[in-house]
Design an enzyme around this catalytic site. Structure first.
Site, PDB file in Angstrom:
ATOM      1  N   ASN A   1     -29.777 -56.467 -61.969  1.00 58.71           N
ATOM      2  CA  ASN A   1     -28.521 -56.108 -61.830  1.00 58.71           C
ATOM      3  C   ASN A   1     -28.013 -55.662 -60.672  1.00 58.71           C
ATOM      4  O   ASN A   1     -28.455 -54.353 -60.255  1.00 58.71           O
ATOM      5  CB  ASN A   1     -27.805 -55.366 -63.179  1.00 58.71           C
TER       6      ASN A   1
ATOM      7  N   LYS B   1     -25.419 -54.922 -59.156  1.00 64.85           N
ATOM      8  CA  LYS B   1     -24.210 -54.064 -58.945  1.00 64.85           C
ATOM      9  C   LYS B   1     -23.562 -54.566 -57.951  1.00 64.85           C
ATOM     10  O   LYS B   1     -23.166 -55.738 -57.653  1.00 64.85           O
ATOM     11  CB  LYS B   1     -24.562 -52.709 -59.245  1.00 64.85           C
TER      12      LYS B   1
ATOM     13  N   HIS C   1     -21.437 -53.344 -69.793  1.00 64.32           N
ATOM     14  CA  HIS C   1     -22.401 -52.678 -68.988  1.00 64.32           C
ATOM     15  C   HIS C   1     -21.603 -51.263 -68.978  1.00 64.32           C
ATOM     16  O   HIS C   1     -20.495 -51.025 -69.035  1.00 64.32           O
ATOM     17  CB  HIS C   1     -22.574 -52.841 -67.337  1.00 64.32           C
TER      18      HIS C   1
ATOM     19  N   GLU D   1     -21.328 -48.840 -66.854  1.00 63.22           N
ATOM     20  CA  GLU D   1     -20.463 -48.629 -65.749  1.00 63.22           C
ATOM     21  C   GLU D   1     -18.960 -49.293 -65.981  1.00 63.22           C
ATOM     22  O   GLU D   1     -17.925 -48.685 -65.282  1.00 63.22           O
ATOM     23  CB  GLU D   1     -20.850 -49.141 -64.570  1.00 63.22           C
TER      24      GLU D   1
ATOM     25  N   GLU E   1     -29.577 -49.579 -72.927  1.00 63.75           N
ATOM     26  CA  GLU E   1     -29.568 -48.988 -71.531  1.00 63.75           C
ATOM     27  C   GLU E   1     -29.086 -47.461 -71.839  1.00 63.75           C
ATOM     28  O   GLU E   1     -27.895 -47.029 -71.855  1.00 63.75           O
ATOM     29  CB  GLU E   1     -28.714 -49.632 -70.432  1.00 63.75           C
TER      30      GLU E   1
ATOM     31  N   GLY F   1     -29.845 -45.332 -63.093  1.00 64.27           N
ATOM     32  CA  GLY F   1     -29.450 -44.875 -61.691  1.00 64.27           C
ATOM     33  C   GLY F   1     -29.951 -43.391 -61.553  1.00 64.27           C
ATOM     34  O   GLY F   1     -29.674 -42.749 -60.247  1.00 64.27           O
TER      35      GLY F   1
ATOM     36  N   SER G   1     -33.438 -47.067 -64.734  1.00 69.38           N
ATOM     37  CA  SER G   1     -34.410 -46.531 -64.008  1.00 69.38           C
ATOM     38  C   SER G   1     -35.694 -47.305 -64.219  1.00 69.38           C
ATOM     39  O   SER G   1     -36.924 -46.637 -64.026  1.00 69.38           O
ATOM     40  CB  SER G   1     -34.463 -45.012 -64.028  1.00 69.38           C
TER      41      SER G   1
ATOM     42  N   GLY H   1     -31.312 -50.541 -59.516  1.00 66.47           N
ATOM     43  CA  GLY H   1     -32.203 -50.265 -58.131  1.00 66.47           C
ATOM     44  C   GLY H   1     -32.997 -51.178 -57.849  1.00 66.47           C
ATOM     45  O   GLY H   1     -33.407 -51.523 -56.828  1.00 66.47           O
TER      46      GLY H   1
HETATM   47  P1  PGA Z   1     -30.984 -48.789 -62.693  1.00 63.19           P
HETATM   48  O1  PGA Z   1     -30.014 -49.660 -63.415  1.00 63.19           O
HETATM   49  O2  PGA Z   1     -32.396 -49.665 -63.086  1.00 63.19           O
HETATM   50  O3  PGA Z   1     -30.944 -48.638 -61.360  1.00 63.19           O
HETATM   51  O4  PGA Z   1     -31.024 -47.437 -63.464  1.00 63.19           O
HETATM   52  C1  PGA Z   1     -29.878 -50.430 -64.660  1.00 63.19           C
HETATM   53  C2  PGA Z   1     -28.773 -50.819 -65.130  1.00 63.19           C
HETATM   54  O5  PGA Z   1     -27.695 -50.301 -64.749  1.00 63.19           O
HETATM   55  O6  PGA Z   1     -28.695 -52.034 -65.226  1.00 63.19           O
END
Ligand code: PGA
Length: 256
Positions: A13, A15, A98, A100, A170, A176, A216, A238
């Protein structure tokens, strides 16, 4: 439960990162590293980058996904993209719900459900995101909350369509933040989600259903997370922006 019955899927992802030029470069780096992957590999990129990503992924085993889609086929929805617009250029995956989107853009379980149904109608495979906040985890309501998110999101989704749905568990507190759920926590909630799928559909559908962990996940912790019986893959933020790290997670999924 038998892990061999389901396909492992590792999805990046991206983002709001990378422009079309940078997209070509990153996918060019990733492609040779993951060419022998035994799991499905997906890169979910910003809308603007989709044509460049599709071009760069041609002839590789990388599938391209979007990070959202609207529930109507067309109309006065400024700033939105319809599911059939995505399929018209060859996009095969879409992330829906998601955290976010839920936190910053007012996405609700109801709009998540509408978007999922539109995406499935258009022929896309959906990665549905569910997960709890730290406060909800501390209140001990994680499994109920995730069950509710799952049930509402899948309203009206047939058993046949379910074969094109993946759930990414998640935990919001792990996204993140560098703070990963323990393998046991991830396995526990993914197992609870599988029970919800069994109750909504049947045992066979639940055993064939792919459930990812996200939050993460990285080159170091992927092995442990992916050996959990109910964790069939990952949604990677990330670490998907670094070719070597993403490839390492894919290796872990192939062996997990
Ligand atoms: P992250 O994001 O691996 O940076 O924690 C995962 C996601 O939001 O899908």
């Amino acid at each position: 439960m038998n892990k061999d019955l389901r396909k492992a899927v590792i999805a990046g992802n991206w983002k709001m990162n990378k422009n079309p030029e940078q997209t070509k470069i990153l996918l060019g780096e990733v492609a040779p590293l993951v060419a022998n992957a035994k799991c499905d590999v997906v890169a979910c990129v910003p809308f603007l980058d989709l044509p460049a990503a599709l071009e760069a992924a041609k002839g590789t085993n990388i599938q391209i996904g979007a990070q959202n889609c609207h529930w109507e086929e067309s109309g006065a929805y400024t700033g939105e993209i319809a599911a059939n617009m995505l399929t018209s250029i060859g996009v095969t995956y879409v992330i829906i719900g998601h955290s976010e989107r839920r936190t910053y853009f007012g996405e609700t379980d109801e709009t998540v459900n509408k978007r999922i149904r539109a995406a499935l109608n258009a022929g896309l495979t959906v990665i549905l995101c569910v997960g709890e906040t730290l406060e909800q985890r501390e209140q001990g309501i994680t499994e109920e909350l995730v069950a509710l998110q799952t049930k509402i999101a899948l309203l009206g989704v047939t058993k046949e369509e379910l074969s094109r749905v993946i759930i990414a568990y998640e935990p919001i507190w792990a996204i993140g933040t560098g703070r990963t759920a323990t393998a046991e926590q991830a396995g526990e909630v993914c197992g609870a989600i599988r029970k919800v799928i069994a109750a909504l559909y049947d045992k066979q559908a639940a055993e064939a259903f792919t459930i990812q962990y996200g939050g993460s996940m990285n080159a170091k912790n992927a092995d442990e997370l992916l050996t959990q019986t109910d964790v069939d893959g990952g949604l990677i933020g990330g670490a998907s922006l670094k070719a070597a790290d993403f490839a390492e997670i894919i290796r872990a999924a192939t062996e997990g």
